[in-house]
Scaffold this motif. Structure first.
Motif, short mmCIF file in Angstrom:
data_model
loop_
_atom_site.label_atom_id
_atom_site.label_comp_id
_atom_site.label_asym_id
_atom_site.label_seq_id
_atom_site.Cartn_x
_atom_site.Cartn_y
_atom_site.Cartn_z
N GLY A 189 0.72 -1.25 -0.14
CA GLY A 189 -0.01 0.15 0.01
C GLY A 189 1.03 1.28 0.03
N PRO A 190 0.22 2.35 -0.46
CA PRO A 190 1.00 3.50 -0.63
C PRO A 190 1.52 4.36 0.52
CG PRO A 190 -1.00 4.18 -1.22
CD PRO A 190 -1.16 2.58 -1.07
N THR A 191 2.58 4.92 0.82
CA THR A 191 2.94 5.90 1.86
C THR A 191 3.74 7.00 1.23
OG1 THR A 191 5.12 4.51 2.31
CG2 THR A 191 2.96 4.01 3.67
N SER A 192 3.77 8.04 1.87
CA SER A 192 4.46 9.31 1.57
C SER A 192 5.81 9.08 1.25
CB SER A 192 4.35 10.02 2.59
OG SER A 192 4.72 11.45 2.21
N ALA A 193 6.57 9.16 0.05
CA ALA A 193 7.70 8.93 -0.35
C ALA A 193 8.28 7.20 0.01
CB ALA A 193 8.81 9.95 0.15
N ASN A 194 7.22 6.37 0.08
CA ASN A 194 7.54 4.90 0.29
C ASN A 194 8.02 4.91 1.57
OD1 ASN A 194 7.34 2.35 -0.38
ND2 ASN A 194 9.61 2.53 -1.21
N CYS A 195 7.78 5.89 2.60
CA CYS A 195 8.63 5.93 3.90
C CYS A 195 8.34 4.73 4.86
CB CYS A 195 8.35 7.33 4.57
SG CYS A 195 6.56 7.51 5.35
N SER A 196 7.07 4.15 4.68
CA SER A 196 6.77 2.82 5.53
C SER A 196 7.20 2.79 6.83
CB SER A 196 7.82 1.67 4.63
OG SER A 196 7.42 1.71 3.23
N PRO A 197 6.79 3.63 7.35
CA PRO A 197 7.17 3.85 9.14
C PRO A 197 6.65 2.83 10.09
CG PRO A 197 5.50 5.47 8.64
CD PRO A 197 5.75 4.91 7.16
N MET A 198 5.50 1.87 9.84
CA MET A 198 4.98 1.02 10.60
C MET A 198 5.66 0.14 11.10
SD MET A 198 1.48 -1.26 10.21
CE MET A 198 2.41 -2.65 9.43
N ARG A 199 5.91 -0.07 12.35
CA ARG A 199 6.73 -1.36 12.75
C ARG A 199 5.55 -2.31 13.63
NH1 ARG A 199 9.22 0.56 9.41
NH2 ARG A 199 11.25 1.83 9.77
N ALA A 200 5.62 -3.41 13.77
CA ALA A 200 4.64 -4.31 14.48
C ALA A 200 5.21 -5.40 15.19
CB ALA A 200 3.61 -4.86 13.40
N VAL A 201 4.55 -5.53 16.60
CA VAL A 201 4.93 -6.77 17.37
C VAL A 201 3.45 -7.45 17.28
CG1 VAL A 201 5.60 -7.33 19.72
CG2 VAL A 201 6.83 -5.41 18.47
N PHE A 202 3.72 -8.81 17.01
CA PHE A 202 2.63 -9.51 17.04
C PHE A 202 2.62 -10.70 18.38
CE2 PHE A 202 3.16 -8.84 12.58
CZ PHE A 202 1.94 -8.35 12.35
N VAL A 203 1.88 -10.10 19.26
CA VAL A 203 2.02 -10.83 20.72
C VAL A 203 1.21 -11.96 20.75
CG1 VAL A 203 1.33 -10.38 22.94
CG2 VAL A 203 2.14 -8.77 21.55
N LYS A 204 1.98 -13.49 20.69
CA LYS A 204 1.18 -14.61 20.57
C LYS A 204 1.24 -15.29 21.89
CE LYS A 204 0.61 -17.23 16.93
NZ LYS A 204 1.24 -18.27 16.13
#
Lengths: 198, 198
Positions: free
Chosen positions: A43-58
């Protein structure tokens, strides 16, 4: 152009999909989380900046680290969910721009003290877009979502994003919801109440 | 549960979809904007708060009001696009919560000077989620998107959201992109670079 997405897909992503608070006892494989990310990242982000980080708590242990930071009303459903995603944003996302957006010196648009406000806004906006993409990608793979903002962000950051660079945004239970325990859907605005064409 | 969304839908929404800057000379019907909104509005927001507001700029006159607020590099493509959506957020979204979320006094969570920061954050986060839902709904209906943050928000607000209550978030050209004019896609992070499972 023909509509590329059929009704069943629209139903799965939007029209029939619901926020769930009760979860079936059915695990979510790690491979499915990988697959959802690999879809969402396009999916698109501004200047492809892709700032999301994720921790999946299982794991049980990690869930126990998360629970004290949640508002009381969010604890039981989070404990029962197979996975709880913590979506965060990298406040120094711009350090990756030479790789992600090599066409220009995009790092210079966001780095440095004079750009702190635009960097913070860009991280929040674009990380939130990516979290939305992730939830819809998860739905596309058959998962249900239960997003929540009711938690202590600073406490979650201390526990899951130590170092201070990544700031938690919101969290989202993932799994297979129990359709028998849904309430009636909330009303939505009509187009003319919130949109105009000029 | 079987995967409810087939590969062609994933391609249309995420995998083959691209940010466009060049537009075919093909109009976008108002009915399609209504339909995209009616799909997107079903996506989840915190307490169903639904803060996104949108102005769809279609006419030549309205485009001319928008253009001076844009960064130079965003003007030509915006003039050529059949529609430019201005996504904004209602900073007083909470006044609608008695209707949108009647189960609790949710207005009290956000109204009043002591809640100004949480209200602003909630408006921005949830309005941005809704804008992401809108872009994916538009793609599901066959439209292409060209989102942009490079503009003077205060100038856009003065022109399109007078009164001060609604704050512009980002803008997005909508139409049918020219696939011949796309550049190579930017790289994305691998799962293990930005995600973990604990």
């Amino acid at each position: 152009m023909a509509q590329p997405v059929d009704r069943s897909a629209l139903n799965a992503l939007f029209l029939d999909a619901r926020t769930h608070s009760f979860w079936l006892d059915k695990p979510v494989e790690d491979a499915l989380l990988h697959r959802a990310y690999e879809i969402a990242r396009m999916g698109p982000t501004s200047a492809n900046c892709s700032p999301m980080r994720a921790v999946f708590v299982k794991s049980r242990e990690a869930k126990q680290r998360l629970l004290p930071a949640l508002m009381e009303g969010n604890r039981e459903k989070t404990l029962a969910a197979p996975v709880t995603a913590i979506f965060g944003n990298d406040s120094q996302f711009y350090d990756h721009l030479p790789r992600l957006f090599p066409h220009a010196d995009a790092r210079a648009w966001f780095a440095g003290p004079g750009n702190a406000q635009v960097a913070a806004t860009t991280a929040f906006r674009n990380g939130t877009l990516q979290a939305a993409y992730f939830m819809l990608a998860a739905r596309a793979l058959g998962l249900d979502c239960g997003p929540m903002s009711g938690f202590d962000n600073a406490a979650v950051d201390r526990e899951f994003f130590p170092g201070g660079r990544i700031k938690s945004n919101f969290i989202c239970n993932l799994g297979y919801g129990d359709p028998a325990k849904l309430f009636a859907r909330g009303p939505r605005f009509e187009f003319d109440e919130v949109c105009s064409i000029v």
